[in-house]
Write a protein that holds these residues in place. Structure first.
Motif, PDB file in Angstrom:
ATOM      1  N   ILE A   1     -11.719  18.475  43.453  1.00 16.41           N
ATOM      2  CA  ILE A   1     -12.003  19.001  44.789  1.00 16.41           C
ATOM      3  C   ILE A   1     -11.822  17.855  45.776  1.00 16.41           C
ATOM      4  O   ILE A   1     -12.553  16.868  45.737  1.00 16.41           O
ATOM      5  N   THR A   2     -10.830  18.013  46.641  1.00 21.58           N
ATOM      6  CA  THR A   2     -10.530  16.960  47.608  1.00 21.58           C
ATOM      7  C   THR A   2     -10.967  17.339  49.020  1.00 21.58           C
ATOM      8  O   THR A   2     -10.938  16.503  49.909  1.00 21.58           O
ATOM      9  N   GLY A   3     -11.345  18.595  49.206  1.00 16.55           N
ATOM     10  CA  GLY A   3     -11.796  19.056  50.508  1.00 16.55           C
ATOM     11  C   GLY A   3     -12.840  20.141  50.350  1.00 16.55           C
ATOM     12  O   GLY A   3     -12.532  21.330  50.401  1.00 16.55           O
ATOM     13  N   SER A   4     -14.075  19.745  50.132  1.00 18.41           N
ATOM     14  CA  SER A   4     -15.158  20.687  49.867  1.00 18.41           C
ATOM     15  C   SER A   4     -15.325  21.699  50.999  1.00 18.41           C
ATOM     16  O   SER A   4     -15.471  22.900  50.760  1.00 18.41           O
ATOM     17  N   GLY A   5     -15.296  21.223  52.235  1.00 20.18           N
ATOM     18  CA  GLY A   5     -15.463  22.119  53.380  1.00 20.18           C
ATOM     19  C   GLY A   5     -14.325  23.115  53.492  1.00 20.18           C
ATOM     20  O   GLY A   5     -14.545  24.302  53.774  1.00 20.18           O
ATOM     21  N   GLU A   6     -13.104  22.647  53.254  1.00 21.15           N
ATOM     22  CA  GLU A   6     -11.945  23.541  53.307  1.00 21.15           C
ATOM     23  C   GLU A   6     -12.027  24.612  52.234  1.00 21.15           C
ATOM     24  O   GLU A   6     -11.720  25.785  52.473  1.00 21.15           O
ATOM     25  N   LEU A   7     -12.441  24.213  51.043  1.00 23.57           N
ATOM     26  CA  LEU A   7     -12.577  25.148  49.931  1.00 23.57           C
ATOM     27  C   LEU A   7     -13.635  26.201  50.243  1.00 23.57           C
ATOM     28  O   LEU A   7     -13.407  27.408  50.083  1.00 23.57           O
ATOM     29  N   THR A   8     -14.781  25.752  50.723  1.00 19.26           N
ATOM     30  CA  THR A   8     -15.870  26.675  51.061  1.00 19.26           C
ATOM     31  C   THR A   8     -15.453  27.627  52.178  1.00 19.26           C
ATOM     32  O   THR A   8     -15.695  28.838  52.092  1.00 19.26           O
ATOM     33  N   ASP A   9     -14.805  27.097  53.211  1.00 20.61           N
ATOM     34  CA  ASP A   9     -14.353  27.938  54.326  1.00 20.61           C
ATOM     35  C   ASP A   9     -13.363  29.006  53.858  1.00 20.61           C
ATOM     36  O   ASP A   9     -13.445  30.165  54.277  1.00 20.61           O
ATOM     37  N   ALA A  10     -12.445  28.620  52.993  1.00 21.84           N
ATOM     38  CA  ALA A  10     -11.456  29.578  52.480  1.00 21.84           C
ATOM     39  C   ALA A  10     -12.135  30.685  51.681  1.00 21.84           C
ATOM     40  O   ALA A  10     -11.788  31.867  51.801  1.00 21.84           O
ATOM     41  N   ALA A  11     -13.137  30.313  50.867  1.00 24.79           N
ATOM     42  CA  ALA A  11     -13.860  31.317  50.080  1.00 24.79           C
ATOM     43  C   ALA A  11     -14.661  32.243  50.984  1.00 24.79           C
ATOM     44  O   ALA A  11     -14.692  33.466  50.766  1.00 24.79           O
ATOM     45  N   LEU A  12     -15.287  31.683  52.023  1.00 24.80           N
ATOM     46  CA  LEU A  12     -16.047  32.517  52.956  1.00 24.80           C
ATOM     47  C   LEU A  12     -15.122  33.483  53.697  1.00 24.80           C
ATOM     48  O   LEU A  12     -15.487  34.644  53.920  1.00 24.80           O
ATOM     49  N   ASP A  13     -13.927  33.017  54.046  1.00 26.86           N
ATOM     50  CA  ASP A  13     -12.939  33.908  54.679  1.00 26.86           C
ATOM     51  C   ASP A  13     -12.545  35.037  53.738  1.00 26.86           C
ATOM     52  O   ASP A  13     -12.426  36.190  54.148  1.00 26.86           O
ATOM     53  N   GLN A  14     -12.345  34.692  52.470  1.00 27.82           N
ATOM     54  CA  GLN A  14     -11.973  35.698  51.458  1.00 27.82           C
ATOM     55  C   GLN A  14     -13.074  36.751  51.318  1.00 27.82           C
ATOM     56  O   GLN A  14     -12.813  37.944  51.299  1.00 27.82           O
TER      57      GLN A  14
END
Length: 135
Positions: A26-39
């Motif tokens: 995981i190189t971008g925790s915030g980006e990953l979380t944001d993408a999942a929340l969008d999904q």
């Protein structure tokens, strides 16, 4: 088994289990979380109580976020001649050491080859022992 070993003329589907194991950094925790929340937010079929639970899980754990974003169906949807019958997947944090034998993906194949060679050597030794010996 080669493709020539597969019986021909059989009716009905043949099932294949495809196992894939990935280790991701995981190189971008915030980006990953944001993408999942969008999904999750874009899933019009998800009930509100399930959505709230999913959002809370994703905010707490990046592996949960990844599990919401990865779908095995997407891996095989464009493969001709197959139909996905069942899928399951999970994500979990892990300690990763690329130099450890535990992470050697090809270790099983090497062990199998070593076992085969040892079996052949044992068979040769058995043959030598069974030959009559002169006095």
């Amino acid at each position: 088994m080669s493709t020539t070993d597969i019986p021909t003329g059989e009716s009905g589907p043949r099932h294949v289990r495809l196992q894939v194991e990935l280790v991701l950094e995981i190189t971008g925790s915030g980006e990953l979380t944001d993408a999942a929340l969008d999904q999750i937010g874009g899933d019009e079929y998800m009930p509100d109580d399930e959505r709230q639970h999913a959002e809370a899980s994703v905010r707490q754990d990046e592996s949960e976020a990844l599990a919401y974003l990865v779908d095995p169906f997407d891996l095989v949807t464009s493969v001709p001649g197959i139909e996905l019958v069942q899928a399951s997947w999970s994500c979990a944090h892990t300690e990763y050491d690329p130099d450890s034998d535990e992470w050697d993906l090809y270790d099983d194949e090497a062990d199998d080859e070593a076992d085969d060679e040892a079996d052949e050597a044992d068979e040769e030794a058995d043959i030598d022992e069974e030959e009559p010996r002169g006095r």
